[in-house]
Design a protein around this motif. Sequence first.
Motif, PDB file in Angstrom:
ATOM      1  N   ALA A 177       4.570 -20.098   8.940  1.00  0.00           N
ATOM      2  CA  ALA A 177       4.323 -20.851   7.814  1.00  0.00           C
ATOM      3  C   ALA A 177       3.677 -19.804   7.056  1.00  0.00           C
ATOM      4  CB  ALA A 177       3.436 -22.068   8.269  1.00  0.00           C
ATOM      5  N   PRO A 178       3.800 -19.499   5.518  1.00  0.00           N
ATOM      6  CA  PRO A 178       3.328 -18.550   4.870  1.00  0.00           C
ATOM      7  C   PRO A 178       1.821 -19.260   4.395  1.00  0.00           C
ATOM      8  CG  PRO A 178       4.717 -19.957   3.650  1.00  0.00           C
ATOM      9  CD  PRO A 178       5.004 -20.368   5.244  1.00  0.00           C
ATOM     10  N   ASP A 179       0.767 -18.099   4.204  1.00  0.00           N
ATOM     11  CA  ASP A 179      -0.691 -18.742   3.814  1.00  0.00           C
ATOM     12  C   ASP A 179      -0.911 -17.543   2.832  1.00  0.00           C
ATOM     13  OD1 ASP A 179      -3.009 -19.599   3.575  1.00  0.00           O
ATOM     14  OD2 ASP A 179      -3.560 -19.134   5.581  1.00  0.00           O
ATOM     15  N   THR A 180      -0.583 -17.814   1.687  1.00  0.00           N
ATOM     16  CA  THR A 180      -0.964 -16.746   0.616  1.00  0.00           C
ATOM     17  C   THR A 180      -2.234 -17.030  -0.190  1.00  0.00           C
ATOM     18  OG1 THR A 180       0.533 -17.560  -1.369  1.00  0.00           O
ATOM     19  CG2 THR A 180       1.400 -15.969   0.471  1.00  0.00           C
ATOM     20  N   GLY A 181      -2.541 -18.458  -0.133  1.00  0.00           N
ATOM     21  CA  GLY A 181      -3.479 -18.768  -0.955  1.00  0.00           C
ATOM     22  C   GLY A 181      -3.218 -19.820  -2.053  1.00  0.00           C
ATOM     23  N   SER A 182      -1.779 -19.585  -2.576  1.00  0.00           N
ATOM     24  CA  SER A 182      -1.335 -20.550  -3.655  1.00  0.00           C
ATOM     25  C   SER A 182      -0.044 -21.085  -3.371  1.00  0.00           C
ATOM     26  CB  SER A 182      -1.111 -19.624  -4.816  1.00  0.00           C
ATOM     27  OG  SER A 182      -0.038 -18.941  -4.676  1.00  0.00           O
ATOM     28  N   LEU A 183       0.380 -22.053  -3.991  1.00  0.00           N
ATOM     29  CA  LEU A 183       1.682 -22.819  -3.689  1.00  0.00           C
ATOM     30  C   LEU A 183       2.670 -22.147  -4.190  1.00  0.00           C
ATOM     31  CD1 LEU A 183       3.457 -25.247  -2.865  1.00  0.00           C
ATOM     32  CD2 LEU A 183       2.987 -26.081  -5.316  1.00  0.00           C
ATOM     33  N   GLU A 184       2.620 -21.338  -5.280  1.00  0.00           N
ATOM     34  CA  GLU A 184       3.691 -20.563  -5.648  1.00  0.00           C
ATOM     35  C   GLU A 184       4.012 -19.137  -4.701  1.00  0.00           C
ATOM     36  OE1 GLU A 184       5.109 -18.064  -9.573  1.00  0.00           O
ATOM     37  OE2 GLU A 184       3.787 -19.500 -10.093  1.00  0.00           O
ATOM     38  N   GLY A 185       2.870 -18.601  -4.334  1.00  0.00           N
ATOM     39  CA  GLY A 185       2.940 -17.555  -3.445  1.00  0.00           C
ATOM     40  C   GLY A 185       3.500 -17.998  -2.431  1.00  0.00           C
ATOM     41  N   ASP A 186       3.055 -19.168  -1.551  1.00  0.00           N
ATOM     42  CA  ASP A 186       3.579 -19.595  -0.287  1.00  0.00           C
ATOM     43  C   ASP A 186       5.321 -19.659  -0.350  1.00  0.00           C
ATOM     44  OD1 ASP A 186       1.149 -19.488   0.708  1.00  0.00           O
ATOM     45  OD2 ASP A 186       0.926 -21.625   0.873  1.00  0.00           O
ATOM     46  N   TYR A 218      10.841 -18.392   0.560  1.00  0.00           N
ATOM     47  CA  TYR A 218      12.333 -18.172   0.152  1.00  0.00           C
ATOM     48  C   TYR A 218      12.569 -16.711   0.324  1.00  0.00           C
ATOM     49  CZ  TYR A 218      11.959 -22.169  -2.764  1.00  0.00           C
ATOM     50  OH  TYR A 218      11.937 -23.536  -3.165  1.00  0.00           O
ATOM     51  N   GLU A 219      11.822 -15.511   0.293  1.00  0.00           N
ATOM     52  CA  GLU A 219      12.146 -14.386   0.682  1.00  0.00           C
ATOM     53  C   GLU A 219      12.542 -14.197   2.341  1.00  0.00           C
ATOM     54  OE1 GLU A 219       8.941 -11.879  -0.221  1.00  0.00           O
ATOM     55  OE2 GLU A 219       9.296 -11.825  -2.424  1.00  0.00           O
ATOM     56  N   VAL A 220      11.755 -14.826   3.109  1.00  0.00           N
ATOM     57  CA  VAL A 220      12.152 -14.892   4.528  1.00  0.00           C
ATOM     58  C   VAL A 220      13.299 -15.621   4.713  1.00  0.00           C
ATOM     59  CG1 VAL A 220      11.164 -15.743   6.948  1.00  0.00           C
ATOM     60  CG2 VAL A 220       9.512 -14.666   5.218  1.00  0.00           C
ATOM     61  N   THR A 221      13.409 -16.858   4.388  1.00  0.00           N
ATOM     62  CA  THR A 221      14.509 -17.714   4.708  1.00  0.00           C
ATOM     63  C   THR A 221      15.785 -16.872   3.970  1.00  0.00           C
ATOM     64  OG1 THR A 221      13.448 -19.737   4.021  1.00  0.00           O
ATOM     65  CG2 THR A 221      15.600 -19.908   4.014  1.00  0.00           C
ATOM     66  N   SER A 222      15.767 -16.306   2.686  1.00  0.00           N
ATOM     67  CA  SER A 222      16.924 -15.754   2.203  1.00  0.00           C
ATOM     68  C   SER A 222      17.471 -14.736   3.017  1.00  0.00           C
ATOM     69  CB  SER A 222      16.570 -15.109   0.769  1.00  0.00           C
ATOM     70  OG  SER A 222      17.593 -14.512   0.206  1.00  0.00           O
ATOM     71  N   LEU A 225      21.773 -12.846  -4.536  1.00  0.00           N
ATOM     72  CA  LEU A 225      20.949 -13.626  -5.358  1.00  0.00           C
ATOM     73  C   LEU A 225      20.869 -12.735  -6.618  1.00  0.00           C
ATOM     74  CD1 LEU A 225      18.462 -14.911  -3.108  1.00  0.00           C
ATOM     75  CD2 LEU A 225      20.488 -16.250  -3.890  1.00  0.00           C
ATOM     76  N   PRO A 226      20.896 -13.468  -7.966  1.00  0.00           N
ATOM     77  CA  PRO A 226      20.626 -12.547  -9.214  1.00  0.00           C
ATOM     78  C   PRO A 226      19.236 -11.980  -9.110  1.00  0.00           C
ATOM     79  CG  PRO A 226      21.462 -14.953  -9.578  1.00  0.00           C
ATOM     80  CD  PRO A 226      21.096 -14.719  -8.325  1.00  0.00           C
ATOM     81  N   LYS A 227      19.037 -10.914  -9.969  1.00  0.00           N
ATOM     82  CA  LYS A 227      17.549 -10.312  -9.957  1.00  0.00           C
ATOM     83  C   LYS A 227      16.711 -11.079 -10.592  1.00  0.00           C
ATOM     84  CE  LYS A 227      15.298  -6.265 -11.949  1.00  0.00           C
ATOM     85  NZ  LYS A 227      15.473  -5.290 -12.599  1.00  0.00           N
ATOM     86  N   GLY A 228      15.579 -11.215  -9.881  1.00  0.00           N
ATOM     87  CA  GLY A 228      14.320 -12.182  -9.981  1.00  0.00           C
ATOM     88  C   GLY A 228      14.678 -13.738 -10.112  1.00  0.00           C
ATOM     89  N   TYR A 229      15.754 -13.947  -9.155  1.00  0.00           N
ATOM     90  CA  TYR A 229      15.964 -15.431  -8.929  1.00  0.00           C
ATOM     91  C   TYR A 229      14.923 -15.948  -7.805  1.00  0.00           C
ATOM     92  CZ  TYR A 229      18.384 -19.483  -6.758  1.00  0.00           C
ATOM     93  OH  TYR A 229      18.697 -20.829  -6.216  1.00  0.00           O
ATOM     94  N   LEU A 230      14.382 -15.359  -6.981  1.00  0.00           N
ATOM     95  CA  LEU A 230      13.217 -16.014  -5.933  1.00  0.00           C
ATOM     96  C   LEU A 230      12.158 -16.346  -6.511  1.00  0.00           C
ATOM     97  CD1 LEU A 230      14.117 -14.060  -2.593  1.00  0.00           C
ATOM     98  CD2 LEU A 230      15.016 -16.360  -3.337  1.00  0.00           C
ATOM     99  N   PRO A 231      11.487 -15.302  -7.519  1.00  0.00           N
ATOM    100  CA  PRO A 231      10.386 -15.629  -8.093  1.00  0.00           C
ATOM    101  C   PRO A 231      10.580 -16.856  -9.088  1.00  0.00           C
ATOM    102  CG  PRO A 231      10.713 -13.112  -7.957  1.00  0.00           C
ATOM    103  CD  PRO A 231      11.958 -13.924  -7.539  1.00  0.00           C
ATOM    104  N   ALA A 232      11.725 -16.879  -9.791  1.00  0.00           N
ATOM    105  CA  ALA A 232      11.927 -17.789 -10.559  1.00  0.00           C
ATOM    106  C   ALA A 232      11.924 -19.291 -10.006  1.00  0.00           C
ATOM    107  CB  ALA A 232      13.236 -17.646 -11.489  1.00  0.00           C
ATOM    108  N   LEU A 233      12.736 -19.049  -8.878  1.00  0.00           N
ATOM    109  CA  LEU A 233      12.888 -20.289  -7.945  1.00  0.00           C
ATOM    110  C   LEU A 233      11.409 -20.866  -7.530  1.00  0.00           C
ATOM    111  CD1 LEU A 233      14.654 -22.514  -6.609  1.00  0.00           C
ATOM    112  CD2 LEU A 233      14.881 -20.820  -5.089  1.00  0.00           C
ATOM    113  N   ALA A 234      10.429 -19.916  -7.276  1.00  0.00           N
ATOM    114  CA  ALA A 234       9.207 -20.378  -6.664  1.00  0.00           C
ATOM    115  C   ALA A 234       8.572 -21.120  -7.731  1.00  0.00           C
ATOM    116  CB  ALA A 234       8.554 -19.222  -6.044  1.00  0.00           C
ATOM    117  N   ARG A 235       8.509 -20.484  -9.041  1.00  0.00           N
ATOM    118  CA  ARG A 235       7.831 -21.082  -9.996  1.00  0.00           C
ATOM    119  C   ARG A 235       8.522 -22.386 -10.238  1.00  0.00           C
ATOM    120  NH1 ARG A 235       8.275 -15.668 -12.249  1.00  0.00           N
ATOM    121  NH2 ARG A 235       9.960 -16.359 -13.268  1.00  0.00           N
TER     122      ARG A 235
END
Length: 208
Positions: free
Chosen positions: A88-97, A102-106, A189-199
């Motif tokens: 379970a991620p714990d970065t302090g924000s929903l988008e960060g989590d 997504y990075e780990v799952t990918s 995945l396209p460049k920037g896909y995971l950050p865009a998906l998180a947002r």
Amino acid sequence: MTTNADEPQPRPRRRAPAGAAVLREDVTEAIRAAVFEELAAVGYARMSIEGIARRAGVGKTAVYRRWRSKLHLVLDLVSAIAVQGLPAPDTGSLEGDLRLLYEVTSRALRHPVASQILPDLQAEAARNPDIAEALRKALREGQDGVARGVVTAAQERGEVRPGVDHALALDLISGPLYWRSVVIRNPKLPKGYLPALARATTEALKAL
């Protein structure tokens, strides 16, 4: 020489039953690893106990002492995935989590073994209800605990409203990567896909 019948006699040592030998954990783990490798190499339909035993470096008896058939073996391994889950991620924000999740799952879905096994088992699940149920349980429960943790933490921070539908949240969180990696089998995945998906997923969860 006589022996007094009333005197306590030394008890004979108890011999372990012939078939009650302890199953060695290192052998069990070698067999489990061999199953994943065999599934990736030949698929479920062509997988055999003989092939698994050969790959694990053990005899067929060692496999049959632990599982009755290749079906029971695969069901056991697939069900174990549900227990392991993801950290379970714990970065302090929903988008960060979500981004970390997504990075780990990918990375996990891009692994050669996973990319071969999951589509094959899904195809087999269409013909075998036992595999279908085990796969559904593994995929659902393996992600459910992590998704609940992410959403619950976001609720505690006030990022997501209380009482959000956790089942719908899980679909929103897990669906896109599994669609790309397992269904259409396009793990690149396209460049920037995971950050865009998180947002995007963050905004979707806030809108629930």
